[in-house]
Design an enzyme around this catalytic site. Structure first.
Site, PDB file in Angstrom:
ATOM      1  N   HIS A 124      17.901  77.014 -33.608  1.00 37.87           N
ATOM      2  CA  HIS A 124      16.783  76.861 -32.675  1.00 37.87           C
ATOM      3  C   HIS A 124      17.039  77.565 -31.356  1.00 37.87           C
ATOM      4  O   HIS A 124      18.143  78.032 -31.081  1.00 37.87           O
ATOM      5  CB  HIS A 124      16.443  75.385 -32.454  1.00 37.87           C
ATOM      6  CG  HIS A 124      17.528  74.550 -31.852  1.00 37.87           C
ATOM      7  ND1 HIS A 124      18.015  74.725 -30.580  1.00 37.87           N
ATOM      8  CD2 HIS A 124      18.220  73.493 -32.368  1.00 37.87           C
ATOM      9  CE1 HIS A 124      18.935  73.816 -30.321  1.00 37.87           C
ATOM     10  NE2 HIS A 124      19.094  73.073 -31.394  1.00 37.87           N
ATOM     11  N   CYS A 141      23.465  71.509 -34.025  1.00 37.23           N
ATOM     12  CA  CYS A 141      22.656  72.658 -34.421  1.00 37.23           C
ATOM     13  C   CYS A 141      23.303  73.964 -33.979  1.00 37.23           C
ATOM     14  O   CYS A 141      24.354  73.969 -33.345  1.00 37.23           O
ATOM     15  CB  CYS A 141      21.264  72.546 -33.802  1.00 37.23           C
ATOM     16  SG  CYS A 141      20.303  71.137 -34.415  1.00 37.23           S
TER      17      CYS A 141
END
Length: 166
Positions: A124, A141
């Protein structure tokens, strides 16, 4: 007549926005990306078409990146072979591509230890608000800049293999 005029004004505004590069959805016309490789230690991610690196990116990881992700909340980024399995155009982190963690062995390991494996692992952006937060700031992430996730989002399809190395 008013409806048609409104439609024409809307179309004109859309063309003006696209002409000046507005919007987060880019187009990609290069070779199909056949794999994503992430190297945690060097904080690099590579997009590969067949055997050639098409693009590479500097990345940020989970707050405790050394070692594989095992449990919910451990702050680690997974290691091993996964797939890009979903897309989120409305991500709180600008745009995001889902990583298929946890797989069956990840779930079995966590269960054998009486814990949950965690999930919601994505590639992301930063959504602007996370700039300057340090080297590794995610909950597990893989983060890039907002501009880079726009490019990656256009290049990588669901079903693309991603291998995350230590």
């Amino acid at each position: 007549m008013t409806g048609r005029r409104d439609l024409m004004l809307g179309a004109t505004a859309l063309m003006a926005l696209s002409a000046c590069g507005g919007g987060k959805f880019k187009t990609y016309s290069g070779p199909a990306i056949t794999a994503v490789q992430v190297f945690k230690e060097s904080r690099r991610m590579y997009l590969i078409a067949d055997r050639e690196v098409v693009k590479d990116y500097k990345i940020s990881l989970g707050g405790d990146p050394i070692g594989p992700k095992r449990f919910e909340g451990d702050g680690k980024t997974p290691e091993g072979p996964y797939m890009i399995d979903r897309r989120n155009p409305n991500s709180a982190y600008h745009l995001s591509l889902g990583v298929s963690y946890p797989n069956a062995s990840d779930r079995a390991f966590a269960e054998a230890n009486g814990k949950k494996p965690g999930g919601d692992i994505f590639i992301h952006g930063q959504a602007g608000k996370n700039k300057g937060r340090g080297r590794d700031w995610t909950a597990g992430c893989i983060a890039v800049t907002d501009e880079e996730i726009e490019e990656i989002y256009s290049m990588v399809s669901n079903g693309t293999p991603i291998h995350i190395f230590p």
